[in-house]
Design a protein around this motif. Structure first.
Motif, PDB file in Angstrom:
ATOM      1  N   ARG A   1       0.824  -1.211   0.000  1.00 47.40           N
ATOM      2  CA  ARG A   1       0.000   0.000   0.000  1.00 47.40           C
ATOM      3  C   ARG A   1       0.858   1.260   0.000  1.00 47.40           C
ATOM      4  O   ARG A   1       0.511   2.252  -0.619  1.00 47.40           O
TER       5      ARG A   1
ATOM      6  N   LEU B   1       1.877   2.267  -3.382  1.00 51.65           N
ATOM      7  CA  LEU B   1       0.756   2.820  -4.151  1.00 51.65           C
ATOM      8  C   LEU B   1       0.452   4.240  -3.685  1.00 51.65           C
ATOM      9  O   LEU B   1       0.206   5.130  -4.499  1.00 51.65           O
TER      10      LEU B   1
ATOM     11  N   VAL C   1       0.522   7.820  -5.777  1.00 49.94           N
ATOM     12  CA  VAL C   1      -0.581   8.791  -5.789  1.00 49.94           C
ATOM     13  C   VAL C   1      -0.059  10.157  -5.333  1.00 49.94           C
ATOM     14  O   VAL C   1      -0.376  11.192  -5.920  1.00 49.94           O
TER      15      VAL C   1
ATOM     16  N   LEU D   1      -6.753   7.624   0.414  1.00 49.32           N
ATOM     17  CA  LEU D   1      -7.455   7.404  -0.856  1.00 49.32           C
ATOM     18  C   LEU D   1      -7.205   6.000  -1.409  1.00 49.32           C
ATOM     19  O   LEU D   1      -8.116   5.376  -1.936  1.00 49.32           O
ATOM     20  N   VAL D   2      -5.985   5.521  -1.256  1.00 52.89           N
ATOM     21  CA  VAL D   2      -5.687   4.153  -1.698  1.00 52.89           C
ATOM     22  C   VAL D   2      -6.586   3.180  -0.921  1.00 52.89           C
ATOM     23  O   VAL D   2      -7.218   2.284  -1.489  1.00 52.89           O
TER      24      VAL D   2
ATOM     25  N   SER E   1      -9.414   3.814   0.523  1.00 54.38           N
ATOM     26  CA  SER E   1     -10.813   4.013   0.150  1.00 54.38           C
ATOM     27  C   SER E   1     -11.138   3.286  -1.163  1.00 54.38           C
ATOM     28  O   SER E   1     -12.203   2.682  -1.301  1.00 54.38           O
ATOM     29  N   VAL E   2     -10.206   3.316  -2.116  1.00 54.40           N
ATOM     30  CA  VAL E   2     -10.424   2.616  -3.386  1.00 54.40           C
ATOM     31  C   VAL E   2     -10.536   1.104  -3.132  1.00 54.40           C
ATOM     32  O   VAL E   2     -11.464   0.447  -3.611  1.00 54.40           O
ATOM     33  N   LEU E   3      -9.616   0.560  -2.329  1.00 47.87           N
ATOM     34  CA  LEU E   3      -9.650  -0.883  -2.042  1.00 47.87           C
ATOM     35  C   LEU E   3     -10.931  -1.265  -1.310  1.00 47.87           C
ATOM     36  O   LEU E   3     -11.528  -2.302  -1.556  1.00 47.87           O
TER      37      LEU E   3
ATOM     38  N   HIS F   1     -13.894   0.283  -1.466  1.00 53.68           N
ATOM     39  CA  HIS F   1     -15.062   0.311  -2.361  1.00 53.68           C
ATOM     40  C   HIS F   1     -15.106  -0.927  -3.246  1.00 53.68           C
ATOM     41  O   HIS F   1     -16.180  -1.460  -3.500  1.00 53.68           O
ATOM     42  N   VAL F   2     -13.948  -1.360  -3.698  1.00 55.09           N
ATOM     43  CA  VAL F   2     -13.910  -2.580  -4.518  1.00 55.09           C
ATOM     44  C   VAL F   2     -14.362  -3.765  -3.654  1.00 55.09           C
ATOM     45  O   VAL F   2     -15.225  -4.551  -4.058  1.00 55.09           O
ATOM     46  N   SER F   3     -13.821  -3.867  -2.429  1.00 56.05           N
ATOM     47  CA  SER F   3     -14.203  -4.971  -1.531  1.00 56.05           C
ATOM     48  C   SER F   3     -15.693  -4.950  -1.225  1.00 56.05           C
ATOM     49  O   SER F   3     -16.356  -5.987  -1.269  1.00 56.05           O
ATOM     50  N   ASP F   4     -16.211  -3.773  -0.896  1.00 58.58           N
ATOM     51  CA  ASP F   4     -17.637  -3.661  -0.544  1.00 58.58           C
ATOM     52  C   ASP F   4     -18.541  -4.127  -1.685  1.00 58.58           C
ATOM     53  O   ASP F   4     -19.526  -4.815  -1.454  1.00 58.58           O
ATOM     54  N   ALA F   5     -18.190  -3.729  -2.903  1.00 59.83           N
ATOM     55  CA  ALA F   5     -18.999  -4.135  -4.055  1.00 59.83           C
ATOM     56  C   ALA F   5     -18.995  -5.658  -4.165  1.00 59.83           C
ATOM     57  O   ALA F   5     -20.038  -6.281  -4.366  1.00 59.83           O
TER      58      ALA F   5
ATOM     59  N   VAL G   1     -16.692  -6.398 -10.144  1.00 57.07           N
ATOM     60  CA  VAL G   1     -16.030  -5.114 -10.353  1.00 57.07           C
ATOM     61  C   VAL G   1     -15.182  -5.219 -11.606  1.00 57.07           C
ATOM     62  O   VAL G   1     -14.259  -6.029 -11.686  1.00 57.07           O
TER      63      VAL G   1
ATOM     64  N   ILE H   1     -12.798  -3.321 -14.120  1.00 56.67           N
ATOM     65  CA  ILE H   1     -11.944  -2.161 -14.349  1.00 56.67           C
ATOM     66  C   ILE H   1     -11.344  -2.306 -15.741  1.00 56.67           C
ATOM     67  O   ILE H   1     -10.495  -3.176 -15.967  1.00 56.67           O
TER      68      ILE H   1
ATOM     69  N   MET I   1     -19.899  -3.122 -10.792  1.00 56.60           N
ATOM     70  CA  MET I   1     -19.332  -1.781 -10.701  1.00 56.60           C
ATOM     71  C   MET I   1     -18.217  -1.656 -11.736  1.00 56.60           C
ATOM     72  O   MET I   1     -17.401  -2.559 -11.871  1.00 56.60           O
TER      73      MET I   1
ATOM     74  N   ARG J   1     -15.145   1.042 -13.669  1.00 60.40           N
ATOM     75  CA  ARG J   1     -14.168   2.049 -13.262  1.00 60.40           C
ATOM     76  C   ARG J   1     -14.801   3.416 -12.961  1.00 60.40           C
ATOM     77  O   ARG J   1     -14.510   4.031 -11.930  1.00 60.40           O
TER      78      ARG J   1
ATOM     79  N   THR K   1      -3.948   5.856 -11.354  1.00 56.96           N
ATOM     80  CA  THR K   1      -2.566   5.642 -10.902  1.00 56.96           C
ATOM     81  C   THR K   1      -2.441   4.333 -10.135  1.00 56.96           C
ATOM     82  O   THR K   1      -1.482   3.577 -10.323  1.00 56.96           O
ATOM     83  N   ILE K   2      -3.411   4.056  -9.267  1.00 55.58           N
ATOM     84  CA  ILE K   2      -3.354   2.835  -8.459  1.00 55.58           C
ATOM     85  C   ILE K   2      -3.314   1.600  -9.353  1.00 55.58           C
ATOM     86  O   ILE K   2      -2.442   0.739  -9.212  1.00 55.58           O
TER      87      ILE K   2
ATOM     88  N   LEU L   1      -1.413  -6.466  -1.030  1.00 57.12           N
ATOM     89  CA  LEU L   1      -2.299  -5.529  -0.343  1.00 57.12           C
ATOM     90  C   LEU L   1      -3.029  -6.298   0.754  1.00 57.12           C
ATOM     91  O   LEU L   1      -4.068  -6.914   0.519  1.00 57.12           O
TER      92      LEU L   1
ATOM     93  N   LEU M   1     -10.720 -10.347   3.112  1.00 54.81           N
ATOM     94  CA  LEU M   1     -11.757 -10.241   2.092  1.00 54.81           C
ATOM     95  C   LEU M   1     -12.456 -11.587   1.902  1.00 54.81           C
ATOM     96  O   LEU M   1     -13.678 -11.663   1.757  1.00 54.81           O
TER      97      LEU M   1
ATOM     98  N   ARG N   1     -14.809 -11.896   4.670  1.00 51.89           N
ATOM     99  CA  ARG N   1     -15.950 -10.976   4.510  1.00 51.89           C
ATOM    100  C   ARG N   1     -16.934 -11.499   3.468  1.00 51.89           C
ATOM    101  O   ARG N   1     -18.143 -11.329   3.617  1.00 51.89           O
TER     102      ARG N   1
END
Lengths: 100, 93
Positions: A8, A11, A15, A29-30, A32-34, A36-40, A47, A49, B1, B3, B28-29, B45, B86, B89
């Motif tokens: 992390r 990353l 950023v 922010l990194v 938060s992005v991870l 949101h992906v996990s929550d979805a 997800v 991308i 979902m 991008r 960037t990520i 991660l 994860l 979860r």
């Protein structure tokens, strides 16, 4: 192949360099992005991308497993697993970058 | 979902940031992860998962249509392993 591992921190550093935010906020922010992906995924959504890949969840049925050491049969409960399918672009870039 | 929806969610949470900056952050990520793997590196991660590169040995393949043997060169492929948090979860733990 090198054995280097990014975390992390790397990353957030990227950023931080790319956008003029503080290191602290970049790290948030990194995260938060991870999240949101996990929550979805946890809510059962895939997800996707573009030019990166697709994370999706699959339901696996119950089955009978076996303890490889003792040979004993053990029930395996039904579960949800996540799979990642890399995009063609990612596959090509990884294949090209690691060519001998 | 997809991008753009991910970008929107992060933007909604961070009203002090310009949309285009949120876009750059998210891009960037993902770009960093691909670049690391293209260099043969791992991206770990914790809680989410780890991206790594696996080597596929050269092999003799077969053209499924003609049955003809073809040599397939050694190659490297991206691989992802879901992190424990994860995984738990996903199963409601």
């Amino acid at each position: 192949m090198t054995n280097k591992t990014l975390t992390r921190m790397d990353l957030s550093e990227a950023v931080f360099r790319e956008v003029g935010l503080s290191r602290n906020e970049s790290a948030e922010l990194v995260e938060s992005v991870l999240l949101h992906v996990s929550d979805a995924l946890v809510s059962g959504e895939s997800v996707k991308i573009s030019s990166f890949g697709t994370f999706s969840v699959r339901d696996k049925a119950a089955r009978v497993g076996r303890n490889p050491k003792t040979g004993e049969e053990v029930p395996i409960t039904p579960r949800r697993v996540m799979t990642f399918r890399p995009s063609h672009l990612m596959k090509d870039r990884v294949a090209d970058g690691n060519k001998g | 979902m997809i991008r753009s929806e991910l970008i929107q969610k992060v933007a909604d949470e961070n009203p002090h940031l310009y949309q285009r900056d949120v876009e750059r952050i998210v891009n960037t990520i993902f770009e960093e992860i691909i670049e690391a793997m293209a260099r043969g590196e791992r991206v770990e991660l914790r809680g989410f998962g780890a991206f790594s590169v696996k080597k596929r040995e050269a092999r003799v393949g077969r053209n499924p249509r003609t049955g003809e043997s073809v040599s397939v060169e050694e190659k490297h492929v991206p691989f992802f392993k879901t992190g424990k948090l994860l995984r738990d979860r996903l199963n409601g733990d």
